[in-house]
Design a protein around this motif. Structure first.
Motif, PDB file in Angstrom:
ATOM      1  N   ALA A  99       9.130 -30.228  28.874  1.00 35.37           N
ATOM      2  CA  ALA A  99       7.741 -30.551  28.588  1.00 35.37           C
ATOM      3  C   ALA A  99       7.613 -31.173  27.210  1.00 35.37           C
ATOM      4  O   ALA A  99       8.475 -31.005  26.350  1.00 35.37           O
ATOM      5  CB  ALA A  99       6.879 -29.291  28.670  1.00 35.37           C
ATOM      6  N   ALA A 100       6.514 -31.929  27.053  1.00 37.52           N
ATOM      7  CA  ALA A 100       6.184 -32.503  25.757  1.00 37.52           C
ATOM      8  C   ALA A 100       4.725 -32.190  25.457  1.00 37.52           C
ATOM      9  O   ALA A 100       3.893 -32.170  26.366  1.00 37.52           O
ATOM     10  CB  ALA A 100       6.395 -34.018  25.771  1.00 37.52           C
ATOM     11  N   VAL A 114       4.021 -37.391  20.135  1.00 35.19           N
ATOM     12  CA  VAL A 114       4.652 -36.251  20.784  1.00 35.19           C
ATOM     13  C   VAL A 114       5.075 -35.306  19.665  1.00 35.19           C
ATOM     14  O   VAL A 114       5.917 -35.650  18.838  1.00 35.19           O
ATOM     15  CB  VAL A 114       5.868 -36.693  21.622  1.00 35.19           C
ATOM     16  N   VAL A 115       4.444 -34.129  19.606  1.00 40.98           N
ATOM     17  CA  VAL A 115       4.740 -33.230  18.490  1.00 40.98           C
ATOM     18  C   VAL A 115       5.806 -32.195  18.842  1.00 40.98           C
ATOM     19  O   VAL A 115       6.418 -31.613  17.952  1.00 40.98           O
ATOM     20  CB  VAL A 115       3.461 -32.541  17.945  1.00 40.98           C
ATOM     21  N   GLU A 116       6.017 -31.972  20.140  1.00 38.16           N
ATOM     22  CA  GLU A 116       7.108 -31.084  20.564  1.00 38.16           C
ATOM     23  C   GLU A 116       7.634 -31.607  21.886  1.00 38.16           C
ATOM     24  O   GLU A 116       6.859 -32.048  22.712  1.00 38.16           O
ATOM     25  CB  GLU A 116       6.608 -29.650  20.835  1.00 38.16           C
ATOM     26  N   GLU A 164      14.642 -24.537  25.613  1.00 38.29           N
ATOM     27  CA  GLU A 164      14.734 -25.005  24.218  1.00 38.29           C
ATOM     28  C   GLU A 164      13.451 -24.745  23.455  1.00 38.29           C
ATOM     29  O   GLU A 164      13.466 -24.334  22.297  1.00 38.29           O
ATOM     30  CB  GLU A 164      15.027 -26.521  24.171  1.00 38.29           C
ATOM     31  N   LEU A 165      12.321 -24.980  24.134  1.00 40.09           N
ATOM     32  CA  LEU A 165      11.034 -24.758  23.472  1.00 40.09           C
ATOM     33  C   LEU A 165      10.862 -23.289  23.115  1.00 40.09           C
ATOM     34  O   LEU A 165      10.420 -22.951  22.028  1.00 40.09           O
ATOM     35  CB  LEU A 165       9.888 -25.229  24.375  1.00 40.09           C
ATOM     36  N   GLY A 215      17.945 -15.842  28.503  1.00 40.52           N
ATOM     37  CA  GLY A 215      19.363 -15.673  28.786  1.00 40.52           C
ATOM     38  C   GLY A 215      19.689 -14.213  28.983  1.00 40.52           C
ATOM     39  O   GLY A 215      18.875 -13.438  29.485  1.00 40.52           O
ATOM     40  N   GLU A 216      20.869 -13.850  28.549  1.00 41.15           N
ATOM     41  CA  GLU A 216      21.412 -12.523  28.812  1.00 41.15           C
ATOM     42  C   GLU A 216      20.575 -11.416  28.170  1.00 41.15           C
ATOM     43  O   GLU A 216      20.401 -10.340  28.728  1.00 41.15           O
ATOM     44  CB  GLU A 216      22.837 -12.489  28.243  1.00 41.15           C
ATOM     45  N   ALA A 217      20.045 -11.732  26.979  1.00 48.72           N
ATOM     46  CA  ALA A 217      19.286 -10.730  26.230  1.00 48.72           C
ATOM     47  C   ALA A 217      18.058 -10.238  26.993  1.00 48.72           C
ATOM     48  O   ALA A 217      17.576  -9.129  26.751  1.00 48.72           O
ATOM     49  CB  ALA A 217      18.866 -11.300  24.880  1.00 48.72           C
ATOM     50  N   ALA A 218      17.566 -11.061  27.947  1.00 51.45           N
ATOM     51  CA  ALA A 218      16.344 -10.703  28.652  1.00 51.45           C
ATOM     52  C   ALA A 218      16.517  -9.470  29.526  1.00 51.45           C
ATOM     53  O   ALA A 218      15.555  -8.795  29.865  1.00 51.45           O
ATOM     54  CB  ALA A 218      15.868 -11.878  29.505  1.00 51.45           C
TER      55      ALA A 218
END
Ligand SMILES: Nc1ncnc2c1ncn2[C@@H]1O[C@H](COP(=O)(O)OP(=O)(O)OP(=O)(O)O)[C@@H](O)[C@H]1O
Ligand SMILES: [Mg+2]
Length: 353
Positions: A217-218, A225-227, A233-234, A267-270
């Protein structure tokens, strides 16, 4: 699949100038569903119209499937023919469907094929195949007025697919539809993305749309585009506004001498019981102020706002422990030096939808 560099669009009317796009560098990977979000007037529609050169950019380049469309967009006849051919590989779906009311469903789908001068039998075969693909095989001879909004959009999608596009652009394709119909159209787009390997760029006001089907997404603001990035990644970007909007966590501290921490799990930590481990290891009482968990692309992702007793100075060790677990940790408030901008932002959440 789609790259823009320094894309700028300035509208001039009389002596007034509006900079609708201000140096946009967009990167959309092949086969992904890419969401563009932003407030009204941010430049989203201008961006999508520049991606297929419906709108001529003032400066910058647009490359789709390795072809520089801006280089084709000269005034010479040959260049225009090349641009038309390139455009036929980019489908577009509109908010208000843009169907011709005097034509049947099948004839609407055949329209782009007529323009491409495909012969009658092949047009008919292709249109029926596409109507089958979008679940409207039995409506070929109906007129748009006889269809529901969701069905009209399915026709719009079938028509957009007529030129066998590699890329589908969608400008608010679901915002005229009710929530359930929206879900079924999003599901259709997801299916087409998977079955046909179609790259989809969609513009939306709704975070739910991004959450449901977007890989990346952007966020646009004032023509920029600010992000941008994949959803993962976001979420891994400290202070990301999109991450906060996608997984909003609220909750105010119960007293002044508390430390409030936003944790992002991916990831795994979740899947590890980090909070109970923290409580046990440091013998602290932890309150959960808010949480949002979801599955994005088959992976569990979430954010949680917790409260620890005591001020930031008292909690340096437990916060360090959380970071050691591979979690992204943001202290809410200005206790932590340097990152004040990013860490205070979650508390003043303006309704950006
Ligand atoms: N044809 C035009 N002529 C002049 N100005 C325009 C034109 N089209 C758009 N603009 C201006 O460019 C800016 C961006 O408009 P755009 O339609 O791209 O926004 P948007 O993000 O799609 O908004 P919305 O969410 O309301 O659809 C706005 O300030 C708008 O007024
Ligand atoms: Mg728009």
């Amino acid at each position: 699949m789609i790259t823009t560099t320094g894309l700028t669009k300035v509208y001039r009317s009389g002596d007034r100038e509006v900079t609708a796009l201000d140096g946009v560098d967009l990167h959309v990977r092949e086969g992904e569903v890419y969401g563009v979000i932003g407030q009204s007037g941010a430049g989203k529609s201008t961006l999508i119209r520049c991606l297929n050169l419906l709108e001529r950019p003032t400066s910058g380049t647009v490359t789709v499937a390795g072809q520089d469309l801006t280089a084709l967009a000269g005034n010479q006849k040959r260049a225009n023919a090349a641009l038309r051919a390139a455009r036929s590989h980019i489908g577009m779906v509109f908010q208000h469907f843009n169907l011709l009311s005097s034509r049947t469903v099948q004839d609407n789908v055949e329209l782009p094929l007529e323009i491409l001068k495909v012969d009658r039998r092949e047009r008919s075969r292709k249109a029926l195949e596409l109507l089958d693909l979008v679940g409207l095989a039995d409506k070929a001879h109906a007129y748009p007025a006889q269809l529901s909004g969701g069905q009209k959009q399915r026709v719009g999608i079938a028509r957009a697919l007529a030129g066998d596009p590699k890329v589908l652009l969608s400008d608010e394709a679901t915002s005229a539809l009710d929530p359930e119909t929206t879900r079924s159209i999003l599901q259709l787009l997801r299916d087409l993305n998977r079955q046909l390997g179609l790259t989809i760029v969609l513009i939306t006001h709704e975070m739910d749309v991004v959450k449901t089907i977007c890989d990346s997404a952007a966020l646009m603001k004032n023509g920029r585009v600010v992000e941008q990035g994949t959803v993962a990644e976001l979420l891994a970007t400290p202070g990301s506004e999109l991450a906060r909007e996608l997984f909003p966590v609220g909750g105010e501290p119960s007293a002044e001498d508390r430390t409030v921490v936003d944790i992002t799990f991916h990831g795994e930590a979740a899947t590890r019981p980090v909070v109970s481990e923290l409580a046990r290891t440091y013998n602290v009482d932890i309150s959960i102020l808010g949480a949002a968990m979801d599955t994005v692309g088959g992976k569990q992702i979430g954010r949680m706002r917790i409260e620890l007793p005591g001020l930031f100075e008292d909690n340096v060790v437990p916060i360090g422990y959380l970071r050691e677990q591979g979690l992204q940790v943001e202290v809410v408030g200005d206790a932590e030096t340097g990152a004040a901008g990013a860490t205070t932002a979650p508390l003043r959440k303006e309704g950006a939808k």
